[in-house]
Scaffold this motif. Structure first.
Motif, PDB file in Angstrom:
ATOM      1  N   ILE A  46      -0.365  10.508   9.344  1.00 23.58           N
ATOM      2  CA  ILE A  46      -1.137   9.271   9.441  1.00 23.58           C
ATOM      3  C   ILE A  46      -0.546   8.553  10.650  1.00 23.58           C
ATOM      4  O   ILE A  46       0.626   8.189  10.642  1.00 23.58           O
ATOM      5  CB  ILE A  46      -0.981   8.404   8.176  1.00 23.58           C
ATOM      6  CG1 ILE A  46      -1.443   9.154   6.930  1.00 23.58           C
ATOM      7  CG2 ILE A  46      -1.701   7.066   8.348  1.00 23.58           C
ATOM      8  CD1 ILE A  46      -2.919   9.422   6.853  1.00 23.58           C
TER       9      ILE A  46
ATOM     10  N   THR B  45       0.844  -1.193   0.000  1.00 22.32           N
ATOM     11  CA  THR B  45       0.000   0.000   0.000  1.00 22.32           C
ATOM     12  C   THR B  45       0.882   1.246   0.000  1.00 22.32           C
ATOM     13  O   THR B  45       1.998   1.238   0.518  1.00 22.32           O
ATOM     14  CB  THR B  45      -0.930   0.074   1.229  1.00 22.32           C
ATOM     15  OG1 THR B  45      -0.160   0.371   2.390  1.00 22.32           O
ATOM     16  CG2 THR B  45      -1.698  -1.216   1.430  1.00 22.32           C
TER      17      THR B  45
ATOM     18  N   TRP C 116      -6.365   4.103   6.959  1.00 23.62           N
ATOM     19  CA  TRP C 116      -5.312   4.999   7.413  1.00 23.62           C
ATOM     20  C   TRP C 116      -5.978   6.079   8.260  1.00 23.62           C
ATOM     21  O   TRP C 116      -6.930   6.726   7.808  1.00 23.62           O
ATOM     22  CB  TRP C 116      -4.609   5.666   6.234  1.00 23.62           C
ATOM     23  CG  TRP C 116      -3.836   4.742   5.352  1.00 23.62           C
ATOM     24  CD1 TRP C 116      -2.496   4.524   5.383  1.00 23.62           C
ATOM     25  CD2 TRP C 116      -4.325   3.932   4.275  1.00 23.62           C
ATOM     26  NE1 TRP C 116      -2.122   3.640   4.405  1.00 23.62           N
ATOM     27  CE2 TRP C 116      -3.235   3.258   3.704  1.00 23.62           C
ATOM     28  CE3 TRP C 116      -5.602   3.705   3.728  1.00 23.62           C
ATOM     29  CZ2 TRP C 116      -3.355   2.382   2.627  1.00 23.62           C
ATOM     30  CZ3 TRP C 116      -5.732   2.844   2.668  1.00 23.62           C
ATOM     31  CH2 TRP C 116      -4.610   2.186   2.124  1.00 23.62           C
TER      32      TRP C 116
ATOM     33  N   PHE D  23      -2.285   2.607  10.773  1.00 21.22           N
ATOM     34  CA  PHE D  23      -2.691   1.862   9.579  1.00 21.22           C
ATOM     35  C   PHE D  23      -3.230   0.514  10.035  1.00 21.22           C
ATOM     36  O   PHE D  23      -2.650  -0.112  10.930  1.00 21.22           O
ATOM     37  CB  PHE D  23      -1.501   1.648   8.641  1.00 21.22           C
ATOM     38  CG  PHE D  23      -1.803   0.686   7.535  1.00 21.22           C
ATOM     39  CD1 PHE D  23      -2.544   1.077   6.437  1.00 21.22           C
ATOM     40  CD2 PHE D  23      -1.360  -0.629   7.595  1.00 21.22           C
ATOM     41  CE1 PHE D  23      -2.842   0.181   5.417  1.00 21.22           C
ATOM     42  CE2 PHE D  23      -1.645  -1.535   6.586  1.00 21.22           C
ATOM     43  CZ  PHE D  23      -2.391  -1.119   5.490  1.00 21.22           C
TER      44      PHE D  23
END
Length: 108
Positions: A48, A24, A91, A51
């Motif tokens: 972010i 990803t 995310w 995840f």
């Protein structure tokens, strides 16, 4: 921030019991809160920070991220698959946004 873009790579088919690689990438600046704009204003932290990957509703991979993660983070991990199903990726952004993507896998 400009439009967030997500790319995922999931095989469409696999054999039962096979270990597959998932990849990803999310386009995101990962501002760490220590940088300044050209005007001398501090750019607030916006990263972010988490995840998650789920397969058929079960978490198969998760990671907490911190300031040291580069912009546009790429991640690769492996999963053992036994049945057909759906991968869901999430995310979590510091600003409260949650970005998602999904892919189907057929076990043959």
């Amino acid at each position: 921030m400009s439009q967030v873009r997500i790319r995922t790579s999931v095989p469409s088919k696999a054999a039962a019991g096979e270990v597959i690689e998932l990849k990803t990438l999310i386009k995101h600046p990962m501002d760490n809160g220590f940088m300044y704009s050209s005007d001398g204003e501090r750019i607030p932290r916006r990263i972010i920070h988490r995840f998650e990957a789920q397969f058929n509703g079960e978490t198969v991979f998760a990671a907490d991220w911190h300031e040291a993660v580069s912009s546009n983070p790429f991640i690769s991990f492996f999963v053992l698959v036994k049945e057909s199903g759906r991968f869901e990726f999430k995310w979590y952004d510091d600003d409260g946004s949650v970005y998602t993507d999904a892919a189907e896998l057929q076990v043959v």
